[in-house]
Write an enzyme that holds these catalytic residues in place. Sequence first.
Site, short mmCIF file in Angstrom:
data_model
loop_
_atom_site.label_atom_id
_atom_site.label_comp_id
_atom_site.label_asym_id
_atom_site.label_seq_id
_atom_site.Cartn_x
_atom_site.Cartn_y
_atom_site.Cartn_z
N ARG A 1 8.56 -1.43 -3.97
CA ARG A 1 8.42 -2.81 -3.48
C ARG A 1 8.34 -3.78 -4.66
O ARG A 1 8.29 -3.35 -5.81
CB ARG A 1 7.19 -2.95 -2.59
CG ARG A 1 5.89 -2.63 -3.30
CD ARG A 1 4.69 -2.81 -2.38
NE ARG A 1 3.48 -2.32 -3.01
CZ ARG A 1 2.29 -2.27 -2.42
NH1 ARG A 1 2.15 -2.69 -1.18
NH2 ARG A 1 1.25 -1.81 -3.06
N ASN B 1 3.19 -10.90 -0.47
CA ASN B 1 1.97 -10.11 -0.62
C ASN B 1 1.76 -9.78 -2.09
O ASN B 1 2.67 -9.30 -2.74
CB ASN B 1 2.08 -8.79 0.16
CG ASN B 1 0.77 -8.03 0.19
OD1 ASN B 1 -0.23 -8.53 0.72
ND2 ASN B 1 0.74 -6.85 -0.38
N GLU B 2 0.57 -10.13 -2.58
CA GLU B 2 0.16 -9.75 -3.94
C GLU B 2 1.20 -10.09 -5.02
O GLU B 2 1.72 -9.21 -5.71
CB GLU B 2 -0.15 -8.25 -4.01
CG GLU B 2 -1.39 -7.88 -3.26
CD GLU B 2 -1.77 -6.42 -3.47
OE1 GLU B 2 -0.90 -5.61 -3.83
OE2 GLU B 2 -2.93 -6.10 -3.27
N GLU C 1 -7.79 -7.26 2.38
CA GLU C 1 -7.74 -5.81 2.41
C GLU C 1 -9.02 -5.27 1.79
O GLU C 1 -9.26 -5.45 0.59
CB GLU C 1 -6.53 -5.30 1.61
CG GLU C 1 -5.20 -5.78 2.17
CD GLU C 1 -4.00 -5.24 1.40
OE1 GLU C 1 -4.17 -4.29 0.61
OE2 GLU C 1 -2.91 -5.81 1.56
N GLN D 1 0.27 8.05 1.84
CA GLN D 1 -0.26 8.99 2.84
C GLN D 1 -1.66 9.50 2.48
O GLN D 1 -2.38 9.97 3.35
CB GLN D 1 0.70 10.13 3.12
CG GLN D 1 1.39 10.70 1.92
CD GLN D 1 2.44 11.71 2.34
OE1 GLN D 1 2.07 12.80 2.74
NE2 GLN D 1 3.69 11.37 2.27
N HIS E 1 -4.07 7.54 1.49
CA HIS E 1 -4.91 6.33 1.54
C HIS E 1 -5.58 6.27 2.90
O HIS E 1 -4.92 6.20 3.93
CB HIS E 1 -4.01 5.11 1.33
CG HIS E 1 -4.75 3.83 1.08
ND1 HIS E 1 -5.65 3.29 1.97
CD2 HIS E 1 -4.69 2.97 0.04
CE1 HIS E 1 -6.11 2.15 1.47
NE2 HIS E 1 -5.55 1.94 0.30
C1 GAL Z 1 -2.72 -3.31 -1.85
C2 GAL Z 1 -1.46 -3.71 -1.09
C3 GAL Z 1 -1.28 -2.87 0.16
C4 GAL Z 1 -1.52 -1.43 -0.13
C5 GAL Z 1 -2.88 -1.25 -0.73
C6 GAL Z 1 -3.24 0.19 -1.02
O1 GAL Z 1 -2.69 -3.67 -3.18
O2 GAL Z 1 -1.50 -5.06 -0.73
O3 GAL Z 1 0.01 -3.07 0.67
O4 GAL Z 1 -0.53 -0.95 -0.98
O5 GAL Z 1 -2.92 -1.95 -1.93
O6 GAL Z 1 -4.52 0.27 -1.56
#
Ligand code: GAL
Length: 633
Positions: A105, A143-144, A315, A364, A366
């Site tokens: 990504r 995102n980010e 998140e 997977q 996570h």
């Molecule tokens: C963040 C991201 C998410 C996911 C997550 C995993 O940095 O925005 O899409 O990848 O980490 O911890």
Amino acid sequence: MKRTLGTCYYPEHWPEEIWADDARRMVEAGLTWVRIGEFSWSRLEPTPGDLQWEWLDRAIETLGAAGLRVVLGTPTATPPRWMINKHPDMLAVDAHGQPRKFGSRRHYCFSHLGYREEGRRIARLMAERYGRNPYIGAWQTDNEYGCHDTTVSYSNAARDGFRIWLAERYGDIHRLNSVWGNIFWSMEYCAFDEVDLPNLTVTEPNPAHVQDFRRYSSDMVVLFNKVQVEEIKACTSAPISHNYMGRITDFDHFAVGTDLDIATWDSYPLGFLEDRVGADAAHQRAYARQGDPDFQAFHHDLYRAVGHGRWWVMEQQPGPVNWAPYNPSPLAGMVRLWTWEAFAHGAEAVCYFRWRQAPFAQEQMHAGLLRPDRQDAPAIHEAREVATELSGAPDVQFHKAPVALIFDYDADWAWTTQPHGAGLSYFSLVFDHYKALRRAGLSVDILPPDHEDFAGYRLVLAPGIMCLRDGLRQALNDAKGHVLYGPRTGARDEGFAIPVPLPPAIKGLDVTVSRVESLRPDMPVTLTDGGAVTGYLEELEGSADVLMQTSQNLPVAMATDNQIYCGAWLDAAGLDVMVALLCDRAGVERQQMPEGVRTRRTATEEFWFNHTTQSADTPFGALPPAGVLRRVL
Ligand code: GAL
């Protein structure tokens, strides 16, 4: 505004038959928000121009009808494969000149005009379709930004954009030559079109060249975001956010935040401890299941400023993650602690990433709130507990802290551009000051470098601002509270040259930095009142009062009235001495925290958090490991 909880959900990952049950269980767990959409472009537009909204219509309808509020993300962090066929030169290029490939990504260059327009187009189409949908409570752009080292790209698009940016900034190539000092090593240019990007040079490029390229790269992020915001704003009055990261400093978050209504960020305390806090092995071992006691709080305070007071955790880590060198499970109680800690620092919402663990692809391993087999994972119980506790808690309120700490992204690039010693980073310097303030039990507001009114702050800390602009210089000089500058305050001008008169050149404070040195980590310079200088030390001249000195009686910190300059990077013990000294001078009450315990006060509440694995003493009794104490004042 009520404090709320939420989660991140990917309807496109799951069979449609289970969406309604997922939504019902989210509501049952006490969640309000569900963020969707931010990686879904290949399903929204499988081939160019073939827009498939119906599945997203049904997903939003299902979630909304169950009682949830949706945060809808634009999918520009994950351009589909066909986009690369359409714009083969849109890929970001690394410092070695290699394009970064498709297959994960964030594979785009912020300077690419074609891709920026694709971002505008998809944002407009989404906003036209969902801008008035009653279930959409907020929006997220991309995102980010900057994650996976993606802000700076050495592409042809970046080169072309940089030349235009320079021409606008300097007007005349001779001016650029003079400001950058290009006579050094015969680096002079005859035209803006001759200026290349500062990579692949034989030895180090001119730091002025690098610093301007960092500024340009940051401006491209701001622009990329702005075009999406314009499109969304035209169709909705719902607030728009972007979701930032921990310790990503490659672009000016304050500048991006100017165009947005809410700042959100991603809090992964255990991943960060292993990956980016920069702590030693003993600290990592001691906090392996709890995370660093200050790293999350620092970002909470930073993003409160980026969001002009409005911020969320988009998140929140719910269990082991997949991406750090080691990925332990959190100590029981930590998910609840992290959630309350965010609320203590003023969060409006905390959303857990992710709803259900994905049994396929990169993440997977996570954890989510649910296991891949749809059973509850441990974190959902702690989320439910917080949801119950929230029902009686006061609303979010803004409350000015007694201490302000300035964070300047431009200074971070400057320290990276010319560190002078291995490991010297502006982020770490500011974070070290923050930690010392928090060890003294102080609540802190982090402020941007264009803040010009320090009324109400008893103490203002401004370490390391290498290019100190006139507005901030004047405002700090005019502040009624006590101001700590240095090290390296005003050490470079806008064009990355050492100014004369020599730094810090603060009105009313007779201190001059006459020489600077960087130190090996194994050669600390001890101080007479405890602690030591590590990494970096300035030689100070002048008639101001000496506040701190080395064991050889060389001045390290000097002051006149409320203006204080420190010409050294102090270790933790030295910073504790400095904070005690500042508090005494400024009349700020402090209380030294037991190891791993932190407190925060708002107008209506006082919080205590125990980040250790042992029970800890507080003035209100013992706190168990991972314990949270909340007192309504
Ligand atoms: C963040 C991201 C998410 C996911 C997550 C995993 O940095 O925005 O899409 O990848 O980490 O911890």
